[in-house]
Design a protein around this motif. Structure first.
Motif, mmCIF file in Angstrom:
data_model
loop_
_atom_site.group_PDB
_atom_site.id
_atom_site.type_symbol
_atom_site.label_atom_id
_atom_site.label_comp_id
_atom_site.label_asym_id
_atom_site.label_seq_id
_atom_site.Cartn_x
_atom_site.Cartn_y
_atom_site.Cartn_z
ATOM 1 N N LEU A 128 0.813 -1.220 0.000
ATOM 2 C CA LEU A 128 0.000 0.000 0.000
ATOM 3 C C LEU A 128 0.851 1.278 0.000
ATOM 4 O O LEU A 128 0.313 2.381 0.022
ATOM 5 C CB LEU A 128 -0.952 -0.015 1.199
ATOM 6 N N SER A 129 2.177 1.109 -0.039
ATOM 7 C CA SER A 129 3.055 2.288 -0.068
ATOM 8 C C SER A 129 2.857 3.116 -1.329
ATOM 9 O O SER A 129 3.302 4.258 -1.412
ATOM 10 C CB SER A 129 4.529 1.865 -0.030
ATOM 11 N N ASP A 145 1.682 8.106 2.409
ATOM 12 C CA ASP A 145 2.168 9.165 3.304
ATOM 13 C C ASP A 145 2.696 8.638 4.634
ATOM 14 O O ASP A 145 3.203 9.392 5.448
ATOM 15 C CB ASP A 145 1.029 10.148 3.632
ATOM 16 N N VAL A 146 2.524 7.343 4.857
ATOM 17 C CA VAL A 146 2.974 6.794 6.134
ATOM 18 C C VAL A 146 4.453 6.455 6.024
ATOM 19 O O VAL A 146 4.850 5.661 5.181
ATOM 20 C CB VAL A 146 2.186 5.509 6.487
ATOM 21 N N THR A 147 5.270 7.069 6.874
ATOM 22 C CA THR A 147 6.702 6.811 6.742
ATOM 23 C C THR A 147 7.335 6.401 8.068
ATOM 24 O O THR A 147 6.840 6.724 9.141
ATOM 25 C CB THR A 147 7.450 8.071 6.234
ATOM 26 N N LEU A 148 8.436 5.664 7.953
ATOM 27 C CA LEU A 148 9.260 5.300 9.107
ATOM 28 C C LEU A 148 10.656 5.799 8.785
ATOM 29 O O LEU A 148 11.198 5.452 7.728
ATOM 30 C CB LEU A 148 9.335 3.777 9.238
ATOM 31 N N PHE A 149 11.243 6.596 9.642
ATOM 32 C CA PHE A 149 12.566 7.184 9.374
ATOM 33 C C PHE A 149 12.622 7.836 7.988
ATOM 34 O O PHE A 149 13.609 7.714 7.269
ATOM 35 C CB PHE A 149 13.667 6.124 9.479
ATOM 36 N N LEU A 198 11.103 6.983 5.295
ATOM 37 C CA LEU A 198 10.900 6.093 4.145
ATOM 38 C C LEU A 198 9.503 5.497 4.206
ATOM 39 O O LEU A 198 8.996 5.207 5.297
ATOM 40 C CB LEU A 198 11.909 4.933 4.187
ATOM 41 N N ASN A 199 8.891 5.276 3.018
ATOM 42 C CA ASN A 199 7.636 4.539 3.064
ATOM 43 C C ASN A 199 7.945 3.073 3.382
ATOM 44 O O ASN A 199 9.100 2.668 3.384
ATOM 45 C CB ASN A 199 6.828 4.717 1.773
ATOM 46 N N PHE A 200 6.912 2.276 3.660
ATOM 47 C CA PHE A 200 7.179 0.914 4.134
ATOM 48 C C PHE A 200 7.944 0.079 3.113
ATOM 49 O O PHE A 200 8.809 -0.722 3.475
ATOM 50 C CB PHE A 200 5.865 0.219 4.512
ATOM 51 N N PHE A 201 7.595 0.242 1.848
ATOM 52 C CA PHE A 201 8.278 -0.517 0.789
ATOM 53 C C PHE A 201 9.776 -0.246 0.865
ATOM 54 O O PHE A 201 10.587 -1.173 0.937
ATOM 55 C CB PHE A 201 7.721 -0.054 -0.569
ATOM 56 N N ASP A 202 10.151 1.034 0.896
ATOM 57 C CA ASP A 202 11.573 1.385 0.954
ATOM 58 C C ASP A 202 12.187 1.024 2.301
ATOM 59 O O ASP A 202 13.357 0.664 2.377
ATOM 60 C CB ASP A 202 11.769 2.886 0.689
ATOM 61 N N PHE A 203 11.378 1.123 3.340
ATOM 62 C CA PHE A 203 11.898 0.809 4.666
ATOM 63 C C PHE A 203 12.317 -0.664 4.774
ATOM 64 O O PHE A 203 13.407 -0.994 5.224
ATOM 65 C CB PHE A 203 10.851 1.146 5.737
ATOM 66 N N TYR A 204 11.439 -1.555 4.320
ATOM 67 C CA TYR A 204 11.771 -2.989 4.343
ATOM 68 C C TYR A 204 13.037 -3.252 3.532
ATOM 69 O O TYR A 204 13.879 -4.062 3.900
ATOM 70 C CB TYR A 204 10.637 -3.811 3.739
ATOM 71 N N ASP A 205 13.117 -2.590 2.390
ATOM 72 C CA ASP A 205 14.264 -2.777 1.500
ATOM 73 C C ASP A 205 15.547 -2.284 2.179
ATOM 74 O O ASP A 205 16.562 -2.990 2.235
ATOM 75 C CB ASP A 205 13.982 -1.981 0.205
ATOM 76 N N TYR A 206 15.480 -1.076 2.739
ATOM 77 C CA TYR A 206 16.660 -0.487 3.387
ATOM 78 C C TYR A 206 17.072 -1.325 4.599
ATOM 79 O O TYR A 206 18.239 -1.668 4.776
ATOM 80 C CB TYR A 206 16.341 0.951 3.831
#
Ligand code: PFF
Length: 449
Positions: free
Chosen positions: A359-360, A366-370, A372-380
């Motif tokens: 859903l990113s 618009d939901v971000t962690l550090f 990044l959106n969740f897709f990028d967050f999991y990847d990073y």
């Protein structure tokens, strides 16, 4: 109960290669190279693969084969007096989850592109039209989730059927076909009028764009590509035959994997420059350029469909190996879980963790962690943190605690292979060079100095 394992030496090679080759080559490598300035990134990635990736792959397989256990239990067996090492295995299972959460989403896009290509919906070389199709595909929340869950169901079904026969056989036929298709796209791409601009971008380095973060990304890609630093190769190592030549198998996998990535780069960048796509377009790059290349050639629609079918097939070996990490652990964890129960638990867990990644591009953009959106967050989180951290501890253990004698016995198959020089070189690198490099890059990339 007898533990499962790969039946033949060729099976060992194809399964390991099947884990390495996947979206990383065809989707991630080109878009990251595009985002990070081209050739300079490519060269750093190549260096990271040889000096960091290969030694860690050898170390992981070696440890898994000796312990004959999953990624967490292996640590219990090889370091019985210090359970702290088990945390490395736990990190690995977390990494497998966070990769699968976004990987299955992208595989879902590939499946949808098969359908759209077959229906004739992708026949255009116009960047604007290609972008619109891609955006419409990824931003439809329910369709994306449904495809992702479909992908999870497919992989679970294969895993349930036991590790390999079907998949080993299928990939043995379909992998060479994918290679053939990539070569077709390369030829078409190289004969485009502005092909040279693309080649210059890919092979003519400008190191001024490189900083700590770029090096961290390149190293992260090397980890992701070779499926290392998180227990996948350890788990696969535990299925390796005693007579498999570990350093040779790992080197072959690395070379074949690099070849596929380079072919993907040569297929994509000439087209990017010829048709005026943006090289830094990000995750959509593959999905926009490949249709453009095929649209301008005879039988393009049929070839395009086949290309996406083969890409989907290539992802299956990689997903199987990711799934196998938690599944093998749950089966052997002492809970008495069957393969079926472990597979269903993993699939359901992933179905849930995958929701925010998918859903990113729509409801949760618009939901971000550090930042990044969740897709990028999991990847990073997986490529730039968990895998390098896992890789660091794996090579420290292999280099400093495994011992010379055991290393020699394991890598020469108890003297059956005459590869002393190779073992000496490996021992030197895994002890002094790889851990230091990983640590430096990790700290520098995270901004520690
Ligand atoms: N190596 C796979 C690819 O490049 O697509 C991705 C991957 C598979 C990463 C398995 C990690 C892993 F354990």
């Amino acid at each position: 109960m007898k533990r499962e394992g790969f039946a033949t030496r060729l099976g060992v090679l194809t399964a390991t290669l099947g884990s390495a080759v996947g979206l990383g080559n065809i989707w991630k490598f080109p878009y990251m190279t595009g985002q990070n300035g081209g050739a300079a990134f490519l060269f750093i990635y190549l260096a990271a693969t040889v000096v960091v990736g290969l030694p860690i792959m050898i170390a992981e397989i070696m440890m898994g084969r000796r312990a004959r256990a999953n990624a967490i239990t292996t640590w219990k067996k090889v370091a019985p007096d210090n359970s702290g090492w088990m945390l490395v295995g736990v990190c690995g299972v977390l990494a497998a989850f966070s990769i699968m959460a976004f990987y299955t989403d992208v595989v879902g896009w590939v499946f949808r592109y098969i359908v759209q290509a077959a229906a004739g919906g992708l026949n255009s070389s116009d960047p604007k039209a290609a972008e619109a199709v891609f955006k419409a595909t990824v931003s439809a929340p329910w369709a994306s989730l449904a495809w992702q869950w479909g992908v999870l169901a497919l992989v679970s079904t294969i895993i349930l059927g036991g590790v390999s026969k079907g998949i080993e056989k299928t990939t043995k036929i379909l992998m060479p076909m994918l290679l053939g298709m990539l070569i077709v796209v390369c030829i078409r791409s190289l004969t485009l009028p502005r092909a040279l601009d693309g080649l210059a971008f890919l092979f003519n380095p400008d190191f001024s764009k490189v900083d700590g973060e770029v090096v961290l990304m390149a190293m992260g890609l090397a980890f992701f590509k070779l499926s290392i630093g998180m227990g996948t190769m350890m788990t696969y190592g535990s299925y390796f035959r005693e007579d498999a030549n570990v350093p040779l198998t790992a080197s072959r996998v690395m070379l074949a994997d690099l070849t596929v990535s380079l072919l993907a780069g040569i297929a994509i960048f000439p087209a990017v420059f010829n048709y005026g796509f943006e090289p830094a377009a990000g995750p959509g790059l593959l999905f926009m350029t490949v249709p453009a290349v095929f649209s301008s050639m005879p039988f393009g629609q049929a070839f395009m469909t086949l290309f996406f079918v083969l890409t989907a097939v290539a992802t299956i070996g990689a997903m199987l190996s990711l799934f196998e990490v938690p599944v093998a652990f749950m089966i052997e964890s002492g809970l008495g879980w069957s393969r079926k129960k472990a597979t269903i638990a993993t699939a359901v867990g992933l179905g849930i963790c995958g929701i925010p990644a998918t859903l990113s591009f729509s409801a949760m953009s618009d939901v971000t962690l550090f930042g990044l959106n969740f897709f990028d967050f999991y990847d990073y989180l997986s490529s730039n943190l968990l895998m390098p951290i896992g890789g660091f501890f794996i090579c420290v253990f292999a280099g400093w605690f495994w011992g010379r004698e055991r290393t020699e016995a394991d890598l020469s198959n108890r003297g059956a292979l005459s590869n002393r020089a190779v073992i000496a070189l490996y021992s030197l690198i895994v002890k002094w060079i790889t851990p230091l490099l990983v640590l430096l890059v990790l700290l520098k990339g995270l901004g520690a100095f």
